[in-house]
Design a protein around this motif. Sequence first.
Motif, PDB file in Angstrom:
ATOM      1  N   LEU A 217       9.344  36.114   8.401  1.00  0.00           N
ATOM      2  CA  LEU A 217       8.051  37.016   7.800  1.00  0.00           C
ATOM      3  C   LEU A 217       6.742  37.876   8.284  1.00  0.00           C
ATOM      4  N   PRO A 218       6.903  38.637   7.091  1.00  0.00           N
ATOM      5  CA  PRO A 218       5.497  39.215   8.554  1.00  0.00           C
ATOM      6  C   PRO A 218       4.450  38.686   7.815  1.00  0.00           C
ATOM      7  N   TYR A 219       4.528  37.577   6.479  1.00  0.00           N
ATOM      8  CA  TYR A 219       2.676  37.026   6.194  1.00  0.00           C
ATOM      9  C   TYR A 219       3.250  35.207   6.542  1.00  0.00           C
ATOM     10  N   PRO A 220       2.731  34.315   6.450  1.00  0.00           N
ATOM     11  CA  PRO A 220       3.690  33.400   6.291  1.00  0.00           C
ATOM     12  C   PRO A 220       2.776  32.833   4.908  1.00  0.00           C
ATOM     13  N   TRP A 221       4.191  31.832   4.468  1.00  0.00           N
ATOM     14  CA  TRP A 221       4.077  31.430   3.310  1.00  0.00           C
ATOM     15  C   TRP A 221       3.206  30.560   2.877  1.00  0.00           C
ATOM     16  N   VAL A 222       2.643  30.025   2.107  1.00  0.00           N
ATOM     17  CA  VAL A 222       1.714  28.963   1.354  1.00  0.00           C
ATOM     18  C   VAL A 222       2.438  27.957   0.390  1.00  0.00           C
ATOM     19  N   ALA A 250      17.780  42.643   2.581  1.00  0.00           N
ATOM     20  CA  ALA A 250      18.470  43.335   3.410  1.00  0.00           C
ATOM     21  C   ALA A 250      17.966  44.168   4.761  1.00  0.00           C
ATOM     22  N   ASN A 251      16.296  44.813   4.628  1.00  0.00           N
ATOM     23  CA  ASN A 251      16.346  45.123   6.287  1.00  0.00           C
ATOM     24  C   ASN A 251      15.017  44.869   6.157  1.00  0.00           C
ATOM     25  N   LYS A 252      14.962  44.101   5.702  1.00  0.00           N
ATOM     26  CA  LYS A 252      13.552  43.388   6.636  1.00  0.00           C
ATOM     27  C   LYS A 252      12.612  43.372   5.834  1.00  0.00           C
ATOM     28  N   THR A 253      11.969  43.933   5.603  1.00  0.00           N
ATOM     29  CA  THR A 253      10.837  44.499   4.840  1.00  0.00           C
ATOM     30  C   THR A 253       9.722  44.799   3.736  1.00  0.00           C
TER      31      THR A 253
END
Length: 408
Positions: A217-222, A250-253
């Motif tokens: 993911l572009p930003y980490p999750w918590v 689908a497009n990972k955005t």
Amino acid sequence: MGPWRCLLLLALLPAALRAQQQQFMEYMERRLALLELGLRHTGTLSVPWPPQERISQWHDQSSRYSTELRDFKNQVLGMLETAEKEREALRAEVESAAVRVDRLEREVDYLETQNPAPPCVEVDETLMEKQVATAKQRKNEKYTKLTDCSDTIASVRAMKILKRFGSTSGLWSKDAAGTSEKIYVFDGTANDTVYVFPRMREFTLFSATRKAARIKLPYPWVGTGHLIYDGHLYYIRQQGPFQVIKFNLANKTVVDSSVFPAEEQIPVFGLSSFTYIEVAADEEGLWAIYATKENEKNICLAKLDPASLDIEQMWDTPCPRENAEGAFVVCGTLHVVYNTRLPSRSRVQCVFDVSGTLATEDASLVYFPKRYGSHSSMKYNPRERQIYAWDDGYQIIYRMEMKKKLEV
């Protein structure tokens, strides 16, 4: 020197030579004895030998050691030559990999130019204030239902323990709205990688992650309050203010993001301090379960617009945060699961129906079977009418028995 003195010296000379010869022989005996003792320590000598055989054995041992040393030297030289060849081969492979990485970076740069850029995730103070004002105006108003769903949980019909995977805390689920059979796994309470198994079979049979795809993911999750819904991942960003990120699988955005309009948020569940926002889905759509400092003792509920992430309506519920373990929504009714500090049987002990049809005192007291520890996540799937739970590292499915609200 007189003649008689010369005769005396000639008479004494053989005796002196014999004494020196005797001393030399004693010296050689001592040296050979020491050599023999050393051979006995090494296990190469079991019985004493005569002096001439000792010297012969010493000569043979010296020759053998010299041969072994020469062979060892040749072996080391051969190994060094092989290592040098392998080093050259590895250097060639590294150079080839560097060329491929450079080519891949150029291709990624090209793809990024073809796809739209991720939306800005900075906090829009004006928009947030507008959302807060709109939500407060509609707070605790009567909810207009979108469907005719009037079911509620009567009991746990069956429990199935799939396996034990990953950390003691985590989340696993299917798409709550789509028809995909993929299994999404969030291992732990803070990370940036999601494991995706193609079907339940692959997730069940293999203990390792080699059969799983990985989504970075572009930003980490918590926390463990994330949700897969209609081909999108809704997750809570780890850093900065609490943001709900909408991520297209689908497009990972990143499709959209929203700062949750609630000041000074606190953990929503008293027994799960890592979760601040629980995104849930039911037959009515998307929901957010949260808590704030303003209403510290009880849990709050909000209806979300899946397309824009706007908050459509907010409610203060009578369900306390203390000893709360998890929560989910079924047909517009919030079900809060409670446990104890020393994990016991989890139970639905508080419900809140946004339409006002069902009160807590009229709802069934639902108990979950005793298992291992406590739930770190419980995700209701409205399509399958079952709950995907993560209990102390075990992945469990609860099949629910439903009743009409008016029949309870």
